[in-house]
Motif scaffolding. Structure first.
Motif, PDB file in Angstrom:
ATOM      1  N   LYS A  84      -4.142   0.968  -3.186  1.00 43.26           N
ATOM      2  CA  LYS A  84      -5.426   0.397  -2.335  1.00 43.26           C
ATOM      3  C   LYS A  84      -6.232  -0.346  -3.061  1.00 43.26           C
ATOM      4  CE  LYS A  84      -9.562   2.142  -5.145  1.00 43.26           C
ATOM      5  NZ  LYS A  84      -9.841   2.802  -6.820  1.00 43.26           N
ATOM      6  N   TYR A  85      -5.707  -1.907  -3.586  1.00 46.06           N
ATOM      7  CA  TYR A  85      -6.290  -3.335  -3.509  1.00 46.06           C
ATOM      8  C   TYR A  85      -5.379  -3.918  -2.641  1.00 46.06           C
ATOM      9  CZ  TYR A  85      -9.027  -0.989  -7.788  1.00 46.06           C
ATOM     10  OH  TYR A  85      -9.567  -0.256  -8.542  1.00 46.06           O
ATOM     11  N   ASP A  86      -4.512  -3.378  -2.174  1.00 51.06           N
ATOM     12  CA  ASP A  86      -3.679  -4.333  -1.283  1.00 51.06           C
ATOM     13  C   ASP A  86      -2.726  -4.948  -2.076  1.00 51.06           C
ATOM     14  OD1 ASP A  86      -4.323  -3.472   0.747  1.00 51.06           O
ATOM     15  OD2 ASP A  86      -6.093  -4.615   1.542  1.00 51.06           O
ATOM     16  N   ALA A  87      -1.675  -4.983  -2.974  1.00 47.53           N
ATOM     17  CA  ALA A  87      -1.381  -5.597  -4.265  1.00 47.53           C
ATOM     18  C   ALA A  87      -2.009  -6.974  -4.788  1.00 47.53           C
ATOM     19  CB  ALA A  87      -0.512  -5.867  -3.370  1.00 47.53           C
ATOM     20  N   PHE A  88      -3.438  -7.120  -4.564  1.00 44.61           N
ATOM     21  CA  PHE A  88      -4.329  -8.631  -5.599  1.00 44.61           C
ATOM     22  C   PHE A  88      -4.978  -7.577  -6.413  1.00 44.61           C
ATOM     23  CE2 PHE A  88      -3.376  -9.951  -1.190  1.00 44.61           C
ATOM     24  CZ  PHE A  88      -2.485 -11.407  -1.339  1.00 44.61           C
ATOM     25  N   CYS A  89      -4.557  -7.578  -7.586  1.00 40.55           N
ATOM     26  CA  CYS A  89      -5.418  -8.017  -8.830  1.00 40.55           C
ATOM     27  C   CYS A  89      -7.452  -7.884  -8.650  1.00 40.55           C
ATOM     28  CB  CYS A  89      -4.822  -8.563  -9.749  1.00 40.55           C
ATOM     29  SG  CYS A  89      -5.771  -8.067 -11.403  1.00 40.55           S
ATOM     30  N   PRO A  90      -7.844  -6.909  -8.694  1.00 40.96           N
ATOM     31  CA  PRO A  90      -8.548  -6.855  -8.748  1.00 40.96           C
ATOM     32  C   PRO A  90      -9.976  -7.668 -10.275  1.00 40.96           C
ATOM     33  CG  PRO A  90      -8.239  -4.513  -9.495  1.00 40.96           C
ATOM     34  CD  PRO A  90      -7.358  -5.462  -9.352  1.00 40.96           C
ATOM     35  N   ASN A  91      -9.169  -7.927 -10.799  1.00 36.44           N
ATOM     36  CA  ASN A  91      -9.529  -8.756 -11.954  1.00 36.44           C
ATOM     37  C   ASN A  91      -9.686  -9.753 -11.683  1.00 36.44           C
ATOM     38  OD1 ASN A  91     -10.264  -6.381 -13.073  1.00 36.44           O
ATOM     39  ND2 ASN A  91      -7.646  -6.566 -14.377  1.00 36.44           N
ATOM     40  N   CYS A  92      -8.349 -10.492 -11.185  1.00 41.07           N
ATOM     41  CA  CYS A  92      -8.756 -12.129 -11.490  1.00 41.07           C
ATOM     42  C   CYS A  92      -7.567 -12.582 -10.243  1.00 41.07           C
ATOM     43  CB  CYS A  92      -6.820 -12.654 -12.374  1.00 41.07           C
ATOM     44  SG  CYS A  92      -5.374 -11.888 -11.840  1.00 41.07           S
ATOM     45  N   SER A  93      -6.958 -11.717  -9.014  1.00 45.87           N
ATOM     46  CA  SER A  93      -7.162 -12.030  -7.616  1.00 45.87           C
ATOM     47  C   SER A  93      -5.903 -12.654  -7.576  1.00 45.87           C
ATOM     48  CB  SER A  93      -8.045 -12.742  -7.020  1.00 45.87           C
ATOM     49  OG  SER A  93      -8.907 -12.726  -7.071  1.00 45.87           O
ATOM     50  N   GLY A  94      -5.334 -12.310  -8.693  1.00 47.44           N
ATOM     51  CA  GLY A  94      -3.321 -12.658  -8.340  1.00 47.44           C
ATOM     52  C   GLY A  94      -2.307 -11.256  -7.803  1.00 47.44           C
ATOM     53  N   GLU A  95      -1.837 -11.854  -7.371  1.00 46.70           N
ATOM     54  CA  GLU A  95      -0.692 -10.736  -6.627  1.00 46.70           C
ATOM     55  C   GLU A  95       0.167  -9.925  -7.217  1.00 46.70           C
ATOM     56  OE1 GLU A  95       3.092 -10.783  -4.028  1.00 46.70           O
ATOM     57  OE2 GLU A  95       3.447 -12.773  -5.339  1.00 46.70           O
ATOM     58  N   LEU A  96       0.092  -8.866  -7.812  1.00 49.63           N
ATOM     59  CA  LEU A  96       1.093  -7.457  -8.285  1.00 49.63           C
ATOM     60  C   LEU A  96       1.628  -7.261  -7.740  1.00 49.63           C
ATOM     61  CD1 LEU A  96      -2.433  -4.964  -8.666  1.00 49.63           C
ATOM     62  CD2 LEU A  96      -1.888  -6.760 -10.360  1.00 49.63           C
ATOM     63  N   VAL A  97       2.680  -7.685  -8.145  1.00 46.41           N
ATOM     64  CA  VAL A  97       4.401  -7.044  -8.586  1.00 46.41           C
ATOM     65  C   VAL A  97       5.076  -6.301  -9.739  1.00 46.41           C
ATOM     66  CG1 VAL A  97       4.769  -9.535  -7.797  1.00 46.41           C
ATOM     67  CG2 VAL A  97       4.882  -8.997 -10.599  1.00 46.41           C
ATOM     68  N   ARG A  98       6.245  -5.644  -9.190  1.00 43.15           N
ATOM     69  CA  ARG A  98       6.922  -4.649  -9.491  1.00 43.15           C
ATOM     70  C   ARG A  98       7.347  -4.577 -11.138  1.00 43.15           C
ATOM     71  NH1 ARG A  98      11.557  -1.016  -7.886  1.00 43.15           N
ATOM     72  NH2 ARG A  98      11.187   0.582  -9.402  1.00 43.15           N
ATOM     73  N   ARG A  99       6.917  -3.885 -12.032  1.00 39.88           N
ATOM     74  CA  ARG A  99       6.929  -4.319 -13.336  1.00 39.88           C
ATOM     75  C   ARG A  99       8.247  -4.487 -13.790  1.00 39.88           C
ATOM     76  NH1 ARG A  99       3.200  -1.088 -17.905  1.00 39.88           N
ATOM     77  NH2 ARG A  99       4.849   0.070 -17.401  1.00 39.88           N
ATOM     78  N   PRO A 100       9.047  -4.557 -14.702  1.00 37.75           N
ATOM     79  CA  PRO A 100      10.523  -4.797 -14.716  1.00 37.75           C
ATOM     80  C   PRO A 100      10.564  -3.616 -15.646  1.00 37.75           C
ATOM     81  CG  PRO A 100       9.603  -7.250 -15.756  1.00 37.75           C
ATOM     82  CD  PRO A 100       8.178  -6.501 -15.045  1.00 37.75           C
ATOM     83  N   LYS A 101      11.475  -2.754 -16.121  1.00 42.54           N
ATOM     84  CA  LYS A 101      12.415  -2.273 -16.661  1.00 42.54           C
ATOM     85  C   LYS A 101      12.266  -2.670 -18.152  1.00 42.54           C
ATOM     86  CE  LYS A 101      13.278   1.637 -13.298  1.00 42.54           C
ATOM     87  NZ  LYS A 101      13.760   2.357 -12.214  1.00 42.54           N
ATOM     88  N   PRO A 102      11.962  -1.507 -18.609  1.00 37.76           N
ATOM     89  CA  PRO A 102      11.931  -2.319 -21.040  1.00 37.76           C
ATOM     90  C   PRO A 102      14.037  -1.969 -20.874  1.00 37.76           C
ATOM     91  CG  PRO A 102      11.361  -0.276 -20.424  1.00 37.76           C
ATOM     92  CD  PRO A 102      11.266  -0.902 -19.057  1.00 37.76           C
ATOM     93  N   PRO A 103      15.081  -2.816 -21.041  1.00 36.99           N
ATOM     94  CA  PRO A 103      15.976  -2.584 -21.665  1.00 36.99           C
ATOM     95  C   PRO A 103      16.479  -1.056 -21.612  1.00 36.99           C
ATOM     96  CG  PRO A 103      15.388  -4.598 -22.055  1.00 36.99           C
ATOM     97  CD  PRO A 103      14.322  -3.556 -21.784  1.00 36.99           C
ATOM     98  N   ALA A 104      17.817  -0.241 -21.787  1.00 38.27           N
ATOM     99  CA  ALA A 104      17.827   1.044 -21.474  1.00 38.27           C
ATOM    100  C   ALA A 104      17.476   0.781 -23.757  1.00 38.27           C
ATOM    101  CB  ALA A 104      19.557   1.292 -21.335  1.00 38.27           C
ATOM    102  N   GLY A 105      17.506   2.036 -23.688  1.00 39.22           N
ATOM    103  CA  GLY A 105      16.653   2.531 -25.268  1.00 39.22           C
ATOM    104  C   GLY A 105      15.567   2.251 -25.816  1.00 39.22           C
ATOM    105  N   ILE A 106      14.961   1.843 -24.849  1.00 43.60           N
ATOM    106  CA  ILE A 106      13.363   0.916 -26.003  1.00 43.60           C
ATOM    107  C   ILE A 106      12.069   1.950 -24.900  1.00 43.60           C
ATOM    108  CG2 ILE A 106      11.772  -0.856 -25.582  1.00 43.60           C
ATOM    109  CD1 ILE A 106      14.504  -2.646 -25.998  1.00 43.60           C
ATOM    110  N   GLU A 107      10.906   2.664 -25.695  1.00 47.29           N
ATOM    111  CA  GLU A 107      10.713   3.289 -24.758  1.00 47.29           C
ATOM    112  C   GLU A 107       9.423   2.716 -24.738  1.00 47.29           C
ATOM    113  OE1 GLU A 107      10.797   6.470 -24.471  1.00 47.29           O
ATOM    114  OE2 GLU A 107      12.374   6.619 -24.831  1.00 47.29           O
TER     115      GLU A 107
END
Length: 60
Positions: free
Chosen positions: A36-59
């Protein structure tokens, strides 16, 4: 200091899946809101990128 693994989208407040997106300031959004925001943060206009997954076993 590690990445804060937020559990809800900052825009729609839905629970996040493994497919969350963040900006340089760790504002966090779901896939739908990122599109919806075309991959730009509506708060700071920074690029939105995929968040890394946590290591296995960490919730998040």
């Amino acid at each position: 200091m590690g990445l804060e693994m937020k559990t809800n989208c900052q825009a729609c407040h839905n629970t996040l899946t493994d497919y969350a997106y963040i900006c340089v300031h760790e504002c966090t959004f779901c896939e739908e809101c990122t599109a919806k925001y075309d991959a730009f943060c509506p708060n700071c206009s920074g690029e939105l990128v995929r968040r890394p997954k946590p290591p296995a076993g960490i919730e998040h």
